[in-house]
Design a protein around this motif. Structure first.
Motif, PDB file in Angstrom:
ATOM      1  N   GLN A  24      44.341 -21.290  74.884  1.00  5.96           N
ATOM      2  CA  GLN A  24      44.003 -20.589  73.657  1.00  5.96           C
ATOM      3  C   GLN A  24      44.651 -20.730  72.651  1.00  5.96           C
ATOM      4  N   THR A  25      44.249 -21.140  71.298  1.00  2.02           N
ATOM      5  CA  THR A  25      45.311 -21.301  70.479  1.00  2.02           C
ATOM      6  C   THR A  25      45.576 -19.837  69.668  1.00  2.02           C
ATOM      7  N   ARG A  26      44.951 -18.676  69.977  1.00  5.52           N
ATOM      8  CA  ARG A  26      45.298 -17.535  69.532  1.00  5.52           C
ATOM      9  C   ARG A  26      45.280 -16.314  70.725  1.00  5.52           C
ATOM     10  N   HIS A  27      46.304 -15.715  70.567  1.00  8.62           N
ATOM     11  CA  HIS A  27      46.358 -14.577  71.464  1.00  8.62           C
ATOM     12  C   HIS A  27      46.460 -12.982  70.861  1.00  8.62           C
ATOM     13  N   SER A  28      45.796 -12.201  71.263  1.00  5.93           N
ATOM     14  CA  SER A  28      45.959 -10.717  70.843  1.00  5.93           C
ATOM     15  C   SER A  28      47.159 -10.143  71.271  1.00  5.93           C
ATOM     16  N   ILE A  29      47.978  -9.647  70.480  1.00  3.73           N
ATOM     17  CA  ILE A  29      49.490  -8.937  71.026  1.00  3.73           C
ATOM     18  C   ILE A  29      49.501  -7.594  70.126  1.00  3.73           C
ATOM     19  N   MET A  30      50.564  -6.795  70.632  1.00  2.85           N
ATOM     20  CA  MET A  30      50.850  -5.605  69.981  1.00  2.85           C
ATOM     21  C   MET A  30      52.330  -5.863  69.490  1.00  2.85           C
ATOM     22  N   VAL A  31      52.505  -5.965  68.141  1.00  6.81           N
ATOM     23  CA  VAL A  31      53.932  -6.111  67.633  1.00  6.81           C
ATOM     24  C   VAL A  31      54.700  -5.204  67.552  1.00  6.81           C
ATOM     25  N   PRO A  32      55.971  -5.208  67.893  1.00  8.46           N
ATOM     26  CA  PRO A  32      56.701  -4.007  67.882  1.00  8.46           C
ATOM     27  C   PRO A  32      57.209  -4.086  66.569  1.00  8.46           C
ATOM     28  N   LEU A  33      57.196  -2.712  65.779  1.00  7.41           N
ATOM     29  CA  LEU A  33      58.010  -2.395  64.588  1.00  7.41           C
ATOM     30  C   LEU A  33      59.135  -1.536  64.640  1.00  7.41           C
ATOM     31  N   GLY A  34      59.609  -1.540  65.798  1.00  9.11           N
ATOM     32  CA  GLY A  34      60.860  -0.648  66.002  1.00  9.11           C
ATOM     33  C   GLY A  34      60.559  -0.149  67.476  1.00  9.11           C
ATOM     34  N   PRO A  35      61.796   0.668  67.868  1.00  5.83           N
ATOM     35  CA  PRO A  35      61.577   0.844  69.345  1.00  5.83           C
ATOM     36  C   PRO A  35      60.595   1.960  70.056  1.00  5.83           C
ATOM     37  N   MET A  36      59.949   2.474  68.961  1.00  6.68           N
ATOM     38  CA  MET A  36      58.701   3.262  69.224  1.00  6.68           C
ATOM     39  C   MET A  36      57.431   2.983  68.620  1.00  6.68           C
ATOM     40  N   ALA A  37      57.313   1.985  67.763  1.00  5.94           N
ATOM     41  CA  ALA A  37      55.994   1.889  67.159  1.00  5.94           C
ATOM     42  C   ALA A  37      55.520   0.352  67.492  1.00  5.94           C
ATOM     43  N   PHE A  38      54.142   0.359  67.386  1.00  7.71           N
ATOM     44  CA  PHE A  38      53.425  -1.145  67.573  1.00  7.71           C
ATOM     45  C   PHE A  38      52.464  -1.315  66.714  1.00  7.71           C
ATOM     46  N   MET A  39      52.079  -2.321  66.440  1.00  9.06           N
ATOM     47  CA  MET A  39      50.794  -2.231  65.838  1.00  9.06           C
ATOM     48  C   MET A  39      50.028  -3.507  66.151  1.00  9.06           C
ATOM     49  N   PRO A  40      48.597  -3.933  66.312  1.00 12.67           N
ATOM     50  CA  PRO A  40      47.916  -5.078  66.651  1.00 12.67           C
ATOM     51  C   PRO A  40      48.321  -6.154  65.961  1.00 12.67           C
ATOM     52  N   GLY A  41      48.338  -7.283  66.355  1.00 14.41           N
ATOM     53  CA  GLY A  41      48.540  -8.578  65.891  1.00 14.41           C
ATOM     54  C   GLY A  41      48.319  -9.815  66.694  1.00 14.41           C
ATOM     55  N   GLU A  42      48.428 -10.819  66.048  1.00 12.78           N
ATOM     56  CA  GLU A  42      47.833 -11.947  66.748  1.00 12.78           C
ATOM     57  C   GLU A  42      49.201 -13.290  66.759  1.00 12.78           C
ATOM     58  N   LEU A  43      48.939 -13.913  67.781  1.00 11.83           N
ATOM     59  CA  LEU A  43      50.010 -15.238  67.876  1.00 11.83           C
ATOM     60  C   LEU A  43      48.946 -16.272  67.659  1.00 11.83           C
ATOM     61  N   VAL A  44      49.488 -17.320  66.784  1.00  5.68           N
ATOM     62  CA  VAL A  44      48.415 -18.283  66.386  1.00  5.68           C
ATOM     63  C   VAL A  44      49.077 -19.482  66.874  1.00  5.68           C
ATOM     64  N   HIS A  45      48.437 -20.766  66.761  1.00  5.05           N
ATOM     65  CA  HIS A  45      49.007 -22.006  67.325  1.00  5.05           C
ATOM     66  C   HIS A  45      49.706 -21.855  68.668  1.00  5.05           C
ATOM     67  N   THR A  46      49.407 -21.189  69.610  1.00  2.00           N
ATOM     68  CA  THR A  46      50.266 -21.064  70.754  1.00  2.00           C
ATOM     69  C   THR A  46      50.019 -22.322  71.723  1.00  2.00           C
ATOM     70  N   ASN A  47      49.278 -23.332  71.204  1.00  2.00           N
ATOM     71  CA  ASN A  47      49.296 -24.774  71.970  1.00  2.00           C
ATOM     72  C   ASN A  47      50.171 -25.567  71.355  1.00  2.00           C
ATOM     73  N   GLU A  48      51.302 -25.277  70.130  1.00  2.00           N
ATOM     74  CA  GLU A  48      52.337 -25.935  69.651  1.00  2.00           C
ATOM     75  C   GLU A  48      53.597 -25.191  70.188  1.00  2.00           C
ATOM     76  N   VAL A  49      54.576 -26.011  70.596  1.00  2.00           N
ATOM     77  CA  VAL A  49      55.879 -25.717  71.227  1.00  2.00           C
ATOM     78  C   VAL A  49      56.912 -26.375  70.350  1.00  2.00           C
ATOM     79  N   MET A  50      57.897 -25.620  69.774  1.00  2.32           N
ATOM     80  CA  MET A  50      58.933 -26.033  69.214  1.00  2.32           C
ATOM     81  C   MET A  50      60.170 -25.960  70.056  1.00  2.32           C
ATOM     82  N   VAL A  51      60.876 -26.988  70.158  1.00  2.00           N
ATOM     83  CA  VAL A  51      62.167 -27.027  70.792  1.00  2.00           C
ATOM     84  C   VAL A  51      63.268 -27.704  70.090  1.00  2.00           C
ATOM     85  N   LEU A  52      64.488 -26.809  70.535  1.00  2.00           N
ATOM     86  CA  LEU A  52      65.696 -26.867  69.709  1.00  2.00           C
ATOM     87  C   LEU A  52      66.458 -28.178  70.452  1.00  2.00           C
ATOM     88  N   LEU A  53      66.491 -29.260  69.824  1.00  3.37           N
ATOM     89  CA  LEU A  53      67.344 -30.275  70.270  1.00  3.37           C
ATOM     90  C   LEU A  53      68.571 -30.114  70.205  1.00  3.37           C
TER      91      LEU A  53
END
Length: 87
Positions: free
Chosen positions: A52-81
């Motif tokens: 999938q190119t998008r995934h729903s996630i819970m984004v951490p806003l600190g040690p105790m807080a989360f909010m809904p978010g989304e990962l996009v372009h998960t079919n792309e990978v960047m590699v540090l050369l």
């Protein structure tokens, strides 16, 4: 006898060295096994994310807080050369 005493002392020193080295190798093995598992997990994740190119996630806003978010372009990978070069 002096030579028997020296032989016993040499044996004890060799035994202590052996057990120190054995303990170090066991620690190294544990680290290598953990690293191998991390690589296997990464391979599994890299196999699943492009499905999938998008995934729903819970984004951490600190040690105790989360909010809904989304990962996009998960079919792309960047590699540090190296030296800040990515591919």
């Amino acid at each position: 006898d002096e030579s028997d005493s020296q032989k016993a002392q040499d044996f004890l020193q060799a035994q202590q060295h052996y057990y120190r080295e054995l303990r170090q190798h066991k620690e190294d093995l544990g680290r290598f096994q953990a690293s191998r598992q991390e690589h296997r997990d990464a391979i599994g994740l890299l196999a699943d994310l492009p499905k999938q190119t998008r995934h729903s996630i819970m984004v951490p806003l600190g040690p105790m807080a989360f909010m809904p978010g989304e990962l996009v372009h998960t079919n792309e990978v960047m590699v540090l050369l190296g030296d800040n070069y990515f591919a």
